[in-house]
Design a protein around this motif. Sequence first.
Motif, short mmCIF file in Angstrom:
data_model
loop_
_atom_site.label_atom_id
_atom_site.label_comp_id
_atom_site.label_asym_id
_atom_site.label_seq_id
_atom_site.Cartn_x
_atom_site.Cartn_y
_atom_site.Cartn_z
N THR A 1 38.26 39.69 34.74
CA THR A 1 38.52 38.35 35.61
C THR A 1 38.24 38.68 37.09
O THR A 1 38.38 40.39 37.45
CB THR A 1 40.22 37.98 35.60
OG1 THR A 1 40.27 39.13 36.10
CG2 THR A 1 40.49 37.69 34.72
N PRO A 2 37.54 37.74 37.41
CA PRO A 2 37.23 38.68 39.07
C PRO A 2 38.49 38.92 39.73
O PRO A 2 38.09 39.84 40.31
CB PRO A 2 36.99 37.01 39.73
CG PRO A 2 36.34 36.34 38.64
CD PRO A 2 37.69 36.83 37.40
N ALA A 3 39.63 38.65 40.17
CA ALA A 3 40.78 39.75 40.22
C ALA A 3 40.83 40.91 39.91
O ALA A 3 41.08 41.24 40.82
CB ALA A 3 41.91 38.34 40.26
N GLY A 4 40.96 40.92 38.67
CA GLY A 4 40.94 41.85 38.03
C GLY A 4 40.03 43.71 38.77
O GLY A 4 39.97 44.54 38.73
N TYR A 5 38.54 42.72 38.82
CA TYR A 5 37.42 43.64 39.20
C TYR A 5 37.27 43.62 41.25
O TYR A 5 37.20 44.98 41.00
CB TYR A 5 36.16 42.68 39.07
CG TYR A 5 34.94 43.69 39.20
CD1 TYR A 5 33.85 44.35 38.88
CD2 TYR A 5 34.39 42.78 40.67
CE1 TYR A 5 33.12 45.20 39.10
CE2 TYR A 5 33.66 44.28 41.11
CZ TYR A 5 32.73 45.20 40.23
OH TYR A 5 31.49 46.06 40.86
N ASN A 6 38.22 42.67 41.19
CA ASN A 6 38.45 43.25 42.85
C ASN A 6 38.54 43.92 43.11
O ASN A 6 39.24 44.88 44.33
CB ASN A 6 38.70 41.53 43.41
CG ASN A 6 37.48 41.24 43.29
OD1 ASN A 6 36.55 40.90 43.59
ND2 ASN A 6 37.81 39.53 44.01
N ALA A 7 40.08 43.97 42.68
CA ALA A 7 41.54 45.15 42.31
C ALA A 7 40.95 46.41 42.39
O ALA A 7 41.24 48.09 42.79
CB ALA A 7 42.59 45.43 41.17
N ASP B 1 34.70 34.66 34.28
CA ASP B 1 35.78 33.83 35.10
C ASP B 1 36.86 32.41 34.30
O ASP B 1 35.78 31.93 33.49
CB ASP B 1 35.24 32.93 36.63
CG ASP B 1 35.78 32.03 37.11
OD1 ASP B 1 37.45 32.22 36.67
OD2 ASP B 1 35.70 32.20 37.92
N GLU C 1 43.01 45.66 33.21
CA GLU C 1 44.39 45.38 34.55
C GLU C 1 45.64 44.18 33.63
O GLU C 1 46.00 43.86 33.42
CB GLU C 1 43.72 43.49 35.49
CG GLU C 1 42.85 43.20 34.08
CD GLU C 1 41.48 41.69 34.29
OE1 GLU C 1 42.02 40.88 35.91
OE2 GLU C 1 41.19 41.06 33.95
N ARG D 1 50.54 40.30 30.57
CA ARG D 1 48.81 40.33 30.40
C ARG D 1 48.59 41.02 29.53
O ARG D 1 49.06 42.01 29.86
CB ARG D 1 48.56 40.37 31.98
CG ARG D 1 48.68 39.42 33.19
CD ARG D 1 48.15 39.51 34.12
NE ARG D 1 48.24 40.45 34.74
CZ ARG D 1 49.44 41.32 35.95
NH1 ARG D 1 49.58 40.43 35.85
NH2 ARG D 1 49.06 42.46 35.84
N ASP E 1 43.60 28.74 33.75
CA ASP E 1 44.13 28.72 34.90
C ASP E 1 42.48 28.40 36.38
O ASP E 1 41.66 28.99 35.65
CB ASP E 1 44.69 30.30 35.28
CG ASP E 1 46.24 30.07 35.10
OD1 ASP E 1 46.59 29.40 34.86
OD2 ASP E 1 46.56 31.57 35.53
#
Length: 161
Positions: free
Chosen positions: A11-17, A80, A115, A122, A161
Amino acid sequence: MSATAKTNPITPAGYNALKARYDRLLGVERPEIVEIVSWAAGNGDRSENGDYLYGRKRMREIDRELAHLARRMKAARVIDPAEQTDRSRAFFGARIELADEDDHRQAVTLVGDDEQDAGAGRIGWSSPLARALRGASVGDLRTVRLPGGEKEWEVIAIAYD
């Protein structure tokens, strides 16, 4: 190596982390360790110098983790879940409510392997449960082979989401 083993859906959030962890290691932690090792090396006998020995060990650990994160980010395919067009079936990023034979309910979200956090619901894309749920619709029964035997789950709801 199969095509799915080479790509890493995330996910975008996972990549950002992942990226934030990489940047912190490279920009903050590694320079701090390099400074400690340089200082300790100047203190003479390195064979009994705890700061030097620990610093060198920690630097190797950081370098290994940086290489691992770089490989994972290079293989990453950012997906996404908000862009999923078929929201009636379980695909990457879906939040799925399940019920077992005893009507115990559980909610899981299909995320990238980097993630996953079972405690937070998750589950990694390549886990046995995620593989069984891929493409499922509400009302479908899916059987999962677990170390303790097979378990059947019914898909109660699917949301993105």
